[in-house]
Design a protein around this motif. Structure first.
Motif, PDB file in Angstrom:
ATOM      1  N   LEU A  95      17.804  10.337  18.467  1.00 14.09           N
ATOM      2  CA  LEU A  95      18.703   9.333  17.890  1.00 14.09           C
ATOM      3  C   LEU A  95      19.358   9.834  16.610  1.00 14.09           C
ATOM      4  O   LEU A  95      20.551   9.622  16.379  1.00 14.09           O
ATOM      5  CB  LEU A  95      17.924   8.041  17.620  1.00 14.09           C
ATOM      6  N   VAL A  96      18.586  10.503  15.776  1.00 15.74           N
ATOM      7  CA  VAL A  96      19.146  11.041  14.532  1.00 15.74           C
ATOM      8  C   VAL A  96      20.215  12.089  14.831  1.00 15.74           C
ATOM      9  O   VAL A  96      21.287  12.112  14.212  1.00 15.74           O
ATOM     10  CB  VAL A  96      18.023  11.628  13.652  1.00 15.74           C
ATOM     11  N   LEU A  97      19.938  12.977  15.788  1.00 17.43           N
ATOM     12  CA  LEU A  97      20.900  14.031  16.121  1.00 17.43           C
ATOM     13  C   LEU A  97      22.175  13.436  16.717  1.00 17.43           C
ATOM     14  O   LEU A  97      23.284  13.888  16.384  1.00 17.43           O
ATOM     15  CB  LEU A  97      20.267  15.020  17.095  1.00 17.43           C
ATOM     16  N   MET A 152      25.962  13.795  14.952  1.00 18.51           N
ATOM     17  CA  MET A 152      27.129  14.382  15.605  1.00 18.51           C
ATOM     18  C   MET A 152      28.288  13.389  15.658  1.00 18.51           C
ATOM     19  O   MET A 152      29.446  13.764  15.475  1.00 18.51           O
ATOM     20  CB  MET A 152      26.759  14.841  17.013  1.00 18.51           C
ATOM     21  N   SER A 153      27.978  12.125  15.912  1.00 22.03           N
ATOM     22  CA  SER A 153      29.039  11.118  15.935  1.00 22.03           C
ATOM     23  C   SER A 153      29.711  10.996  14.571  1.00 22.03           C
ATOM     24  O   SER A 153      30.931  10.875  14.466  1.00 22.03           O
ATOM     25  CB  SER A 153      28.461   9.759  16.350  1.00 22.03           C
ATOM     26  N   TRP A 154      28.908  11.037  13.508  1.00 25.56           N
ATOM     27  CA  TRP A 154      29.450  10.919  12.155  1.00 25.56           C
ATOM     28  C   TRP A 154      30.297  12.127  11.792  1.00 25.56           C
ATOM     29  O   TRP A 154      31.363  12.005  11.184  1.00 25.56           O
ATOM     30  CB  TRP A 154      28.305  10.747  11.169  1.00 25.56           C
ATOM     31  N   LEU A 155      29.846  13.331  12.182  1.00 24.07           N
ATOM     32  CA  LEU A 155      30.554  14.552  11.806  1.00 24.07           C
ATOM     33  C   LEU A 155      31.972  14.581  12.364  1.00 24.07           C
ATOM     34  O   LEU A 155      32.897  15.062  11.704  1.00 24.07           O
ATOM     35  CB  LEU A 155      29.782  15.783  12.295  1.00 24.07           C
ATOM     36  N   ILE A 198      22.864  18.349  23.271  1.00 29.56           N
ATOM     37  CA  ILE A 198      21.616  18.122  22.540  1.00 29.56           C
ATOM     38  C   ILE A 198      20.558  17.512  23.460  1.00 29.56           C
ATOM     39  O   ILE A 198      19.414  17.964  23.513  1.00 29.56           O
ATOM     40  CB  ILE A 198      21.869  17.206  21.329  1.00 29.56           C
ATOM     41  N   LEU A 199      20.964  16.498  24.211  1.00 25.45           N
ATOM     42  CA  LEU A 199      19.994  15.765  25.017  1.00 25.45           C
ATOM     43  C   LEU A 199      19.445  16.608  26.160  1.00 25.45           C
ATOM     44  O   LEU A 199      18.245  16.558  26.450  1.00 25.45           O
ATOM     45  CB  LEU A 199      20.631  14.482  25.560  1.00 25.45           C
ATOM     46  N   HIS A 200      20.293  17.398  26.818  1.00 26.03           N
ATOM     47  CA  HIS A 200      19.768  18.167  27.957  1.00 26.03           C
ATOM     48  C   HIS A 200      18.838  19.278  27.473  1.00 26.03           C
ATOM     49  O   HIS A 200      17.857  19.612  28.144  1.00 26.03           O
ATOM     50  CB  HIS A 200      20.908  18.721  28.817  1.00 26.03           C
TER      51      HIS A 200
END
Length: 362
Positions: free
Chosen positions: A7-9, A13-16, A169-171
């Motif tokens: 969740l943090v990652l 990425m969304s914020w960046l 990231i998730l995979h």
């Protein structure tokens, strides 16, 4: 691996990339002409959203020094005599020096530099033609190219990168989590008890380990997609095909993770190899850099990663609204990855779970 780290990652990425496109990238203008053309051009450059004239060096060497120091991304030179040449009906030439060591930034600034130059040139051509030959001679050029960008007309980095990076990231974490969940049974010497607890059925034992991982990571992926869509990027195609693509992606990498454990017999070695294999998936996916005309190794490695097929399916449905017949074969390839990897991994894990010499290896 199943709670706060993904969740943090995803949030990071969304914020960046929330800005969407690069804005106000600094450039320098060297004015050797000191005429009206340079003044107009600087005004047009400052009016573009992507660049801003942050420096006006006197010489080109001073401009290059600013590029080398990273203070500007390009230097534009207005040569001496440009205004006089245009007033005589000739053609003036503006010279741009982008810092191509930074491909993304140089491409962005050159796009806006070219747009400003085109607008200035068209205006100057009409004005000069009217003045030299009369109003009847001023006309739009007989042929021009009008580019109409498909699927990402804003050229937004948010639309291009955020969905890809989220799933990248998730995979990777899914694959590492699957290998860790199964590999620790061998590392800790508890494989026999683990298998006995599943009634000596390796399929049930592996499924009990991995179903929560696949479910949670699919939920993470779908939630990230929903948040992205709600932030102004609606899904152009089928939501259901995208959901199926996420599920098959994480299922395939779960199988690949346990296959690495079965092949190496060592948890730490399998995690290292997964870092290389899955960690390189984004670069070799073909979504950021073209792989079609690449080296044979590049094309083979790209085709051997489920993420490559997922990236194509996601682009088709998220941006292009492709028909189902175009996306279903891609989903079929990801399903094949899952079936083959689990089909190879389960017999290997069954043997390792009953082989004490394979226990305790790190």
């Amino acid at each position: 691996m199943l709670t706060w780290i993904p969740l943090v990652l995803l949030a990071m990425m969304s914020w960046l990339f929330a800005g969407g496109v690069a804005r106000d990238l600094p450039i320098a203008v060297v004015d050797n002409d000191h005429g009206a053309v340079a003044r107009q051009y600087v005004q047009m450059l400052d009016a573009t959203p992507g660049v801003r004239v942050s420096a006006r060096p006197v010489t080109l060497d001073e401009g290059f020094a600013l590029v080398r120091s990273g203070k500007v991304w390009a230097v534009v030179v207005v040569p001496a005599g440009t205004t006089k040449e245009i007033n005589r009906g000739g053609v003036g030439t503006l010279v741009a020096y982008p810092n191509a060591a930074y491909n993304t930034q140089s491409g962005a600034v050159m796009r806006d530099i070219g747009n400003a130059s085109g607008r200035l040139g068209l205006g100057l051509g009409v004005d000069t033609g009217a003045r030299l030959k009369g109003t009847a001679a001023t006309m739009v050029p007989p042929l021009r190219v009008e580019a109409r960008t498909l699927f990402n007309p804003q050229t937004s980095y948010e639309l291009l990168l955020v969905p890809l990076i989220h799933t990248a990231i998730l995979h990777l974490m899914m694959c590492l989590g699957a290998a860790s969940a199964v590999g620790r049974e061998l590392r800790d010497g508890t494989a026999a008890e683990w298998l006995d607890g599943a009634g000596n059925n390796i399929g049930i034992a592996v499924a009990a380990k991995l179903v929560p991982y696949v479910a949670v990571y699919t939920l993470f992926g779908v939630t990230a997609l929903a948040a992205f869509s709600g932030n102004g990027w609606p899904v152009a195609g089928s939501v259901w095909l995208l959901l199926a693509a996420h599920l098959l992606l994480y299922l395939a990498y779960a199988g690949i993770g346990v296959l690495f454990v079965g092949l190496t017999r060592k948890m730490m070695m399998s995690l290292s190899l997964i870092g290389v294999y899955a960690g390189a998936s984004l670069a070799f996916s073909g979504a950021l850099f073209p792989t079609d005309g690449g080296l044979l190794f590049t094309r083979i490695f790209s085709a051997m990663t489920p993420f490559h097929w997922f990236a194509r399916a996601q682009a088709q449905q998220l941006e292009a609204a492709a028909p189902m017949t175009a996306t279903m074969p891609l989903l079929g390839v990801m399903l094949a990855f899952a079936l083959v990897s689990f089909g190879l991994a389960l017999p290997l894990l069954r043997g390792l779970a009953r082989d004490p010499t394979s226990w305790g290896l790190r």
